[in-house]
Design a protein around this motif. Sequence first.
Motif, PDB file in Angstrom:
ATOM      1  N   TRP A  24      -5.522 -18.314 -14.213  1.00  0.00           N
ATOM      2  CA  TRP A  24      -4.466 -17.415 -14.676  1.00  0.00           C
ATOM      3  C   TRP A  24      -4.752 -16.001 -14.191  1.00  0.00           C
ATOM      4  CZ3 TRP A  24      -3.950 -13.089 -17.783  1.00  0.00           C
ATOM      5  CH2 TRP A  24      -2.674 -12.808 -18.274  1.00  0.00           C
ATOM      6  N   TYR A  25      -5.996 -15.564 -14.358  1.00  0.00           N
ATOM      7  CA  TYR A  25      -6.360 -14.210 -13.922  1.00  0.00           C
ATOM      8  C   TYR A  25      -6.236 -14.051 -12.401  1.00  0.00           C
ATOM      9  CZ  TYR A  25      -8.065 -13.060 -18.578  1.00  0.00           C
ATOM     10  OH  TYR A  25      -8.157 -12.801 -19.919  1.00  0.00           O
ATOM     11  N   ALA A  26      -6.586 -15.092 -11.668  1.00  0.00           N
ATOM     12  CA  ALA A  26      -6.496 -15.019 -10.207  1.00  0.00           C
ATOM     13  C   ALA A  26      -5.044 -14.858  -9.763  1.00  0.00           C
ATOM     14  CB  ALA A  26      -7.106 -16.273  -9.580  1.00  0.00           C
ATOM     15  N   VAL A  27      -4.139 -15.636 -10.360  1.00  0.00           N
ATOM     16  CA  VAL A  27      -2.734 -15.545  -9.975  1.00  0.00           C
ATOM     17  C   VAL A  27      -2.130 -14.224 -10.456  1.00  0.00           C
ATOM     18  CG1 VAL A  27      -0.488 -16.674 -10.082  1.00  0.00           C
ATOM     19  CG2 VAL A  27      -2.540 -18.061  -9.949  1.00  0.00           C
ATOM     20  N   VAL A  28      -2.560 -13.738 -11.604  1.00  0.00           N
ATOM     21  CA  VAL A  28      -2.103 -12.418 -12.063  1.00  0.00           C
ATOM     22  C   VAL A  28      -2.585 -11.339 -11.086  1.00  0.00           C
ATOM     23  CG1 VAL A  28      -2.407 -10.669 -13.867  1.00  0.00           C
ATOM     24  CG2 VAL A  28      -1.797 -12.991 -14.491  1.00  0.00           C
ATOM     25  N   GLY A  29      -3.774 -11.516 -10.520  1.00  0.00           N
ATOM     26  CA  GLY A  29      -4.265 -10.571  -9.512  1.00  0.00           C
ATOM     27  C   GLY A  29      -3.375 -10.541  -8.279  1.00  0.00           C
ATOM     28  N   VAL A  30      -2.921 -11.713  -7.845  1.00  0.00           N
ATOM     29  CA  VAL A  30      -1.994 -11.781  -6.707  1.00  0.00           C
ATOM     30  C   VAL A  30      -0.670 -11.100  -7.074  1.00  0.00           C
ATOM     31  CG1 VAL A  30      -0.671 -13.354  -5.237  1.00  0.00           C
ATOM     32  CG2 VAL A  30      -3.067 -13.859  -5.755  1.00  0.00           C
ATOM     33  N   ALA A  31      -0.191 -11.370  -8.275  1.00  0.00           N
ATOM     34  CA  ALA A  31       1.051 -10.725  -8.729  1.00  0.00           C
ATOM     35  C   ALA A  31       0.886  -9.206  -8.768  1.00  0.00           C
ATOM     36  CB  ALA A  31       1.451 -11.261 -10.106  1.00  0.00           C
ATOM     37  N   ALA A  32      -0.279  -8.750  -9.206  1.00  0.00           N
ATOM     38  CA  ALA A  32      -0.535  -7.303  -9.262  1.00  0.00           C
ATOM     39  C   ALA A  32      -0.525  -6.688  -7.863  1.00  0.00           C
ATOM     40  CB  ALA A  32      -1.862  -7.029  -9.953  1.00  0.00           C
ATOM     41  N   LEU A  33      -1.100  -7.389  -6.897  1.00  0.00           N
ATOM     42  CA  LEU A  33      -1.093  -6.901  -5.518  1.00  0.00           C
ATOM     43  C   LEU A  33       0.336  -6.785  -5.001  1.00  0.00           C
ATOM     44  CD1 LEU A  33      -2.618  -6.145  -2.914  1.00  0.00           C
ATOM     45  CD2 LEU A  33      -2.630  -8.587  -2.366  1.00  0.00           C
ATOM     46  N   LEU A  34       1.145  -7.798  -5.259  1.00  0.00           N
ATOM     47  CA  LEU A  34       2.531  -7.760  -4.810  1.00  0.00           C
ATOM     48  C   LEU A  34       3.322  -6.670  -5.537  1.00  0.00           C
ATOM     49  CD1 LEU A  34       3.202 -11.593  -4.635  1.00  0.00           C
ATOM     50  CD2 LEU A  34       2.964 -10.017  -2.711  1.00  0.00           C
ATOM     51  N   GLY A  35       3.103  -6.543  -6.846  1.00  0.00           N
ATOM     52  CA  GLY A  35       3.790  -5.503  -7.608  1.00  0.00           C
ATOM     53  C   GLY A  35       3.414  -4.106  -7.134  1.00  0.00           C
ATOM     54  N   ALA A  36       2.132  -3.907  -6.834  1.00  0.00           N
ATOM     55  CA  ALA A  36       1.684  -2.609  -6.326  1.00  0.00           C
ATOM     56  C   ALA A  36       2.291  -2.331  -4.951  1.00  0.00           C
ATOM     57  CB  ALA A  36       0.158  -2.573  -6.263  1.00  0.00           C
ATOM     58  N   ALA A  37       2.440  -3.374  -4.138  1.00  0.00           N
ATOM     59  CA  ALA A  37       3.056  -3.190  -2.820  1.00  0.00           C
ATOM     60  C   ALA A  37       4.519  -2.790  -2.953  1.00  0.00           C
ATOM     61  CB  ALA A  37       2.925  -4.471  -1.994  1.00  0.00           C
ATOM     62  N   VAL A  38       5.218  -3.391  -3.906  1.00  0.00           N
ATOM     63  CA  VAL A  38       6.617  -3.001  -4.142  1.00  0.00           C
ATOM     64  C   VAL A  38       6.676  -1.529  -4.534  1.00  0.00           C
ATOM     65  CG1 VAL A  38       8.610  -3.307  -5.657  1.00  0.00           C
ATOM     66  CG2 VAL A  38       7.448  -5.310  -4.723  1.00  0.00           C
ATOM     67  N   LEU A  39       5.824  -1.128  -5.474  1.00  0.00           N
ATOM     68  CA  LEU A  39       5.818   0.277  -5.906  1.00  0.00           C
ATOM     69  C   LEU A  39       5.430   1.222  -4.775  1.00  0.00           C
ATOM     70  CD1 LEU A  39       4.191   0.051  -9.448  1.00  0.00           C
ATOM     71  CD2 LEU A  39       6.577   0.566  -8.887  1.00  0.00           C
ATOM     72  N   ALA A  40       4.409   0.859  -4.005  1.00  0.00           N
ATOM     73  CA  ALA A  40       3.953   1.727  -2.917  1.00  0.00           C
ATOM     74  C   ALA A  40       5.011   1.887  -1.833  1.00  0.00           C
ATOM     75  CB  ALA A  40       2.655   1.185  -2.319  1.00  0.00           C
ATOM     76  N   SER A  41       5.896   0.917  -1.707  1.00  0.00           N
ATOM     77  CA  SER A  41       6.938   1.018  -0.684  1.00  0.00           C
ATOM     78  C   SER A  41       7.925   2.141  -0.977  1.00  0.00           C
ATOM     79  CB  SER A  41       7.692  -0.312  -0.548  1.00  0.00           C
ATOM     80  OG  SER A  41       8.535  -0.527  -1.647  1.00  0.00           O
ATOM     81  N   TYR A  42       7.924   2.657  -2.194  1.00  0.00           N
ATOM     82  CA  TYR A  42       8.817   3.751  -2.558  1.00  0.00           C
ATOM     83  C   TYR A  42       8.215   5.130  -2.265  1.00  0.00           C
ATOM     84  CZ  TYR A  42      11.912   0.462  -4.835  1.00  0.00           C
ATOM     85  OH  TYR A  42      12.782  -0.563  -5.076  1.00  0.00           O
ATOM     86  N   LEU A  43       6.961   5.205  -1.880  1.00  0.00           N
ATOM     87  CA  LEU A  43       6.324   6.489  -1.584  1.00  0.00           C
ATOM     88  C   LEU A  43       6.999   7.118  -0.372  1.00  0.00           C
ATOM     89  CD1 LEU A  43       3.905   8.317  -2.398  1.00  0.00           C
ATOM     90  CD2 LEU A  43       2.609   7.154  -0.626  1.00  0.00           C
ATOM     91  N   PRO A  44       7.494   8.340  -0.508  1.00  0.00           N
ATOM     92  CA  PRO A  44       8.185   8.957   0.631  1.00  0.00           C
ATOM     93  C   PRO A  44       7.213   9.327   1.749  1.00  0.00           C
ATOM     94  CG  PRO A  44       8.047  10.496  -1.194  1.00  0.00           C
ATOM     95  CD  PRO A  44       7.475   9.196  -1.681  1.00  0.00           C
ATOM     96  N   VAL A  45       7.749   9.364   2.938  1.00  0.00           N
ATOM     97  CA  VAL A  45       6.977   9.771   4.104  1.00  0.00           C
ATOM     98  C   VAL A  45       6.744  11.271   4.022  1.00  0.00           C
ATOM     99  CG1 VAL A  45       7.063   9.957   6.620  1.00  0.00           C
ATOM    100  CG2 VAL A  45       7.892   7.903   5.486  1.00  0.00           C
ATOM    101  N   ALA A  46       5.554  11.718   4.399  1.00  0.00           N
ATOM    102  CA  ALA A  46       5.215  13.142   4.350  1.00  0.00           C
ATOM    103  C   ALA A  46       6.189  13.958   5.192  1.00  0.00           C
ATOM    104  CB  ALA A  46       3.793  13.348   4.856  1.00  0.00           C
ATOM    105  N   GLY A  47       6.636  15.064   4.622  1.00  0.00           N
ATOM    106  CA  GLY A  47       7.531  15.950   5.335  1.00  0.00           C
ATOM    107  C   GLY A  47       9.003  15.571   5.227  1.00  0.00           C
ATOM    108  N   ARG A  48       9.297  14.467   4.564  1.00  0.00           N
ATOM    109  CA  ARG A  48      10.679  14.053   4.377  1.00  0.00           C
ATOM    110  C   ARG A  48      10.967  13.969   2.894  1.00  0.00           C
ATOM    111  NH1 ARG A  48      11.641   8.739   7.960  1.00  0.00           N
ATOM    112  NH2 ARG A  48      12.821   9.697   9.611  1.00  0.00           N
TER     113      ARG A  48
END
Length: 131
Positions: A44-68
């Motif tokens: 359960w913890y291992a699969v939650v870790g994978v879910a956390a990685l994917l969730g963090a990737a979704v959130l990180a995709s919203y970080l704006p590019v520097a200077g824009r």
Amino acid sequence: MLHSALQPWTPRRRLALVALVPLVAAWFVVVGRGAAAAPPGAGWYAVVGVAALLGAAVLASYLPVAGRGIDVGCTPCATLAALTLVGATMVLRSYGSELAGPLVAVAVLLFGLTQRMSQPATCATPVRDAS
């Protein structure tokens, strides 16, 4: 798949991903264990870790590019991808310590990340930063 999807990411986004994984993982564990009748197993913890990685990737995709300015893409697509984190939280909360919960959460988050990364014409995510 995740590695090739993150290949064009800027160092800022990669750093955000690394910083967000433990936060999202802690949130998912707290939410999932709060509804658990029995303690979850190691799988359960291992699969939650994978879910956390994917969730963090979704959130990180919203970080704006520097200077824009902030460019999250089209509103419906950007909202749908962000809402996959809410969906994953709800699934983890309802399944408790059952392994099906994190597996469904991974599927939901994979959909959100794929939505975010595979449709640049309609859901633009700038990939290069000026620095």
